[in-house]
Scaffold this active site. Structure first.
Site, short mmCIF file in Angstrom:
data_model
loop_
_atom_site.label_atom_id
_atom_site.label_comp_id
_atom_site.label_asym_id
_atom_site.label_seq_id
_atom_site.Cartn_x
_atom_site.Cartn_y
_atom_site.Cartn_z
N HIS A 35 -0.67 -5.23 7.04
CA HIS A 35 -0.53 -3.98 6.40
C HIS A 35 -0.66 -2.80 7.50
O HIS A 35 -1.43 -2.73 8.30
CB HIS A 35 -1.73 -3.73 5.31
CG HIS A 35 -1.26 -2.64 4.32
ND1 HIS A 35 -1.59 -1.22 4.71
CD2 HIS A 35 -0.93 -2.35 3.06
CE1 HIS A 35 -0.93 -0.38 3.75
NE2 HIS A 35 -0.82 -1.21 2.85
N ARG B 98 1.48 7.41 1.64
CA ARG B 98 2.92 7.73 2.08
C ARG B 98 3.83 7.90 0.80
O ARG B 98 4.53 8.80 0.88
CB ARG B 98 3.30 6.57 3.01
CG ARG B 98 2.81 6.58 4.37
CD ARG B 98 3.22 5.23 5.09
NE ARG B 98 2.23 4.22 4.74
CZ ARG B 98 2.50 2.80 4.61
NH1 ARG B 98 3.65 2.59 4.97
NH2 ARG B 98 1.56 1.89 4.10
#
Lengths: 249, 602
Positions: B236, B256
């Site tokens: 990740h 995000r």
């Protein structure tokens, strides 16, 4: 780096004592890191329960310098290290070994609470409509990670050991989440009064103070439930009204 | 012979994260008796840590979404190595699985008109992730747990399975010990479901929980089941990098999705510099459009920060390697900047990302509403695992089923965020359903006394051994996997890793634990080494076999994609002589209508 002494409880239900261990502390470490380090270096069989080390699973509850806390969220930089750091198991539950306690009582109590019972779906496709403002409060309760620190600190359970008559703050929050769920149609007030022992809580708010998820347990969950129970069972006017209604039948 | 307790169930479920609980609920609804084994306490499994959301094309936020779009996104994200039938079932069934959770009491965040809200996530064309702030996993596991405890399940908490028990080509039970007293348990069952999750704990930097040692993958392997896609590990892109003790802790992609941006030490949005061809049509080339996308502008294209995880992770590694990293060897993830765009930004961030705010405040003394976070890649997920039949989730062994992260096929070479939570619901249900069906059609087979004796002796061996410290061996494995089988791999590194794993296998033979059998982490870790080393070896061997770069697997000696390797999956299987066999198998040609769907969505 600095060497810090930890006095960690070692023992089982038959007895035990605080054992001193020295370990090196580096930047950003939490108490659970130190306990792991001690486990790896000095005591492979030191029992400690943990899963996520991120404050999300609620497994590593313990008493650090006498305060109920998650070991993974207690930073060493917030502790005085000039004297030994004391790490002990939770006191409201039976000891299994070292820092691990038997918390199965919490699971047994929860199972007895009446389950979620939604109203029929609002739409033919089986869905409901709910608005954010109506679920904000319940979402607060559903943040609970079941660390049982609130149960540990509650004097009704901790000092008076009334596990048979009082379900404790965690299960009060669970009841509140169900009772205030916009879709729920079940009625749990009688259970709260009787098996739940809601009257035993005298709102000292210790549970709220120790909650790592900052759930306002007493004010937002327990007090509103107490009000509902009082409304139902102790309001003299309502009692009279119900009596008349009964006689009419 | 050591005494043991024996239990019989029609279906035995091993692992109680989302997949296991969903399987248990389904199996018990089918009217069979179900035993559920948790190695930790109930409700503490790694699912609890999932943050961003569960992917399902409910089309509540954008009505253009549908199962076909979700299917296409999943295949593209997996670089077409996915089992397309699983991708189809997953895309078709996930909306119902999410709605079902609501009927069991889950409370997802809402749209203005009172429906389940959905958010943007990497690789998903439309806002698709149903969520509860950034604690979706907790909501899911608690909903399944609170529903499941009223289904008549027999639940065994803090109980560790050490081996599966077979009769000829069929699984008939499992051997376990309980943590509290260290006593042995034998489970006899008509069918068994593995739902044990991932293996992040074999790497040094990981977002994974304590439990994630790859145990189920290893149990299946040693019972003779086929593994597939083991080379595909997801790193990740955004784990915490500072302070050292929390290195690897996950920062949700939701940051995000809500408008957070990645910058390097030169304050540049470096993700704009490297947009892969496969995604060029869907990715914006300017900051303003990217921002509008995160705020729900339906005409805007997604910012490059929301490209797939494999790509973003590699871009971050490159920035750091080329000297444009943050002070502690990561890059900057900034959500605080949105204060220039919206009023009350701090309150908005705290509401949308409460646990991220809390995590940084508590563990790093950083207020994410005011300053950027330092982030870097962290081992997060394994796309590979036990090979299963798409419809039934049965493995290559009769009566043995697998679901969730320990199973493989859905995600191909790279998993999209949010697809793991929907994976475990869709395929947990299917595994439960078909395991119950298998149990109804097959008789119980008696576990033999000599089988129990052998397994008991093996489990007790660490008390006779020494002087190797099991924690030390695990630690050495983690460092080696991180260095040699991590984000960037090579032939020489992988060979070195395999040699190292061989040495660790030797050392593990002498791993001993002091103390007694009661709640003894040393003993537990000594027994877990077998699982960790098995899975580590499978990853390294498969990674060596795949001489190309694709999805989560990147080879610095084969940096491009190879057409030949695009046609095959890699399988791993235990041979008669105990060694690990690696094979390439061709991917079954995709069904015409699904191919057409992919073409249409390009």
């Amino acid at each position: 780096m600095a060497t810090v002494t930890f006095n960690i409880w070692r023992g089982d239900h038959e007895g035990g004592k605080l054992e001193p261990y020295n370990t090196e502390i580096s930047e950003g470490m939490v108490v659970l890191d130190a306990v792991h380090q001690i486990q790896a270096e000095h005591a492979n069989d030191l029992a400690v329960r943990w899963n996520c080390k991120a404050g999300k699973c609620g497994s590593c509850s313990a008493e650090i310098n006498g305060r109920p806390k998650l070991m993974c969220m207690t930073r060493m930089s917030d502790m005085p290290t000039d004297k030994p750091v004391k790490v002990e198991p939770m006191k409201a539950f039976p000891l299994i070994k070292d820092l691990v306690t038997d918390v199965s009582w919490n699971y047994r109590v929860k199972q007895k609470i009446k389950k979620f019972k939604p109203r029929p779906p609002d739409h033919e496709d089986g869905t409901w409509r709910m608005f954010q403002a109506d679920i904000d409060r319940v979402q607060e309760f559903r943040k609970c990670i079941e660390c049982f620190l609130c149960q540990d600190v509650c004097h009704v359970l901790r000092e008076h050991q009334l596990h048979d008559t009082f379900i404790g703050p965690r299960q009060m929050v669970f009841n509140a989440a169900l009772e205030m769920h916009p879709l729920d149609t079940e009625d749990r007030l009688k259970n709260l009064k009787e098996e739940g022992g809601i009257g035993f809580c005298n709102i000292t708010k210790c549970c709220t103070t120790v909650c790592p998820e900052s759930i306002t347990i007493t004010d937002n969950a327990i007090i509103p439930l107490k009000e509902r129970v009082a409304d139902r069972f102790y309001d003299p006017l309502k009692k009279l009204f119900r009596l008349f209604k009964k006689n009419e039948k | 012979m050591d005494r043991y307790e024996k239990y019989e169930h029609d279906v035995l479920i091993i692992g109680t994260g989302g997949a296991g609980l969903r399987a248990a609920i389904e199996a018990s609804a089918a009217g069979v008796s179900v035993g559920v084994v948790c190695r930790s306490l109930l409700g503490k499994a790694h699912t609890v840590m999932a943050e961003g959301g569960v992917a399902a094309s409910l089309a509540n936020v954008d009505e253009r979404d549908g199962w076909k779009v979700h299917f296409t996104d999943t295949m593209r994200g997996g670089q077409y190595l996915n089992n397309w039938r699983m991708a189809e079932l997953h895309a078709r069934e996930s909306p119902d699985r999410v709605r079902e959770l609501e009927a069991w009491g889950a409370l997802f965040d809402r749209t203005k008109d009172g429906r389940i809200l959905q958010r943007n996530f990497g690789g998903h064309k439309y806002p698709r992730l149903a969520h509860v702030g950034d604690r979706t996993g907790l909501e899911m596991i608690r909903t399944l747990q609170d529903h499941g405890i009223h289904q008549g399940l027999s639940i065994y908490q803090e109980c560790t399975i050490t081996a599966l028990i077979k009769n000829e080509d069929r699984v008939i039970g499992a051997f376990a010990y309980d943590r509290e007293k260290g006593k042995f348990k034998v489970f006899q069952a008509k069918s068994v479901v593995l739902s044990t999750g991932g293996m992040g704990r074999i790497y040094k930097i990981t977002s994974n929980s304590w439990d994630c040692t790859g145990s189920g993958i290893s149990l299946a392997y040693h019972a003779g089941a086929e593994l597939i896609d083991m080379e595909f590990v997801q790193f990740h892109p955004t784990g915490m990098v500072w302070p050292p003790s929390v290195r690897g802790l996950l920062i949700t992609e939701g940051v995000r999705g809500e408008g957070g941006v990645l910058r390097n030490s030169e304050n540049s949005r470096f993700m704009f510099n490297d947009i892969p061809d496969l995604y060029r049509n869907q990715t914006s080339d300017n900051e303003d459009e990217g921002w509008r996308y995160t705020q729900g502008d339906r005409e805007a294209k997604r910012p490059p920060e929301l490209l797939t995880r494999d790509h973003v992770a590699r871009c971050i590694v490159r920035e750091v390697k080329e000297g444009r990293g943050s002070p502690h060897g990561g890059v900057f993830l900034d959500i605080a900047w949105i204060k220039d765009k919206i009023p009350n930004a701090a309150a908005h961030i705290k509401r949308k990302l409460p646990s991220m705010y809390h995590q940084f405040k508590e563990l790093a003394n950083i207020d994410i509403t005011r300053e950027p976070m330092e982030v870097g890649p962290t081992t997060h997920y394994i796309m590979g695992g036990i090979r299963v039949d798409a419809d039934t989730q049965m493995t290559s062994i009769n009566g043995l089923f697998a679901a969730g992260e320990c199973a493989a096929g859905l995600h191909g070479a790279n998993r999209l965020g949010g697809n793991s939570l929907s994976d475990l619901l869709v395929f947990g249900k299917r595994a439960g359903e078909y395991a119950a069906g298998f149990a109804r059609e097959n008789e119980m087979v008696q576990v033999q006394e000599h089988q129990v004796e052998e397994l008991a002796a093996e489990a007790l061996a660490p008390f006779e051994k020494g002087p190797e410290n099991p924690f030390q061996i695990q630690g050495d494995l983690q460092v080696m996997m991180q260095d040699l089988v991590g984000i960037i791999r090579s032939e020489s590194g992988l060979s070195k890793a395999l040699e190292g794993i061989g040495k660790l296998w030797e050392r593990a033979k002498n791993a001993g634990s002091g103390g007694n059998r009661s709640y003894n982490p040393g003993w537990h870790t000594a027994l877990e080494l077998k699982h960790m080393l098995t899975v580590a070896e499978a990853i390294a061997r498969a990674a060596k076999e795949r001489q190309e770069s694709r999805g989560g697997h990147y080879r610095e000696d084969y940096t491009g994609k190879s057409e030949a390797f695009g046609q095959v999956n890699i399988t791993v299987r235990k041979q008669e002589n105990g060694t690990m066999n690696v094979e390439q198998i061709p991917i079954k040609p995709i069904r015409d209508d699904l191919m057409q769907t992919i073409q249409e969505m390009k």
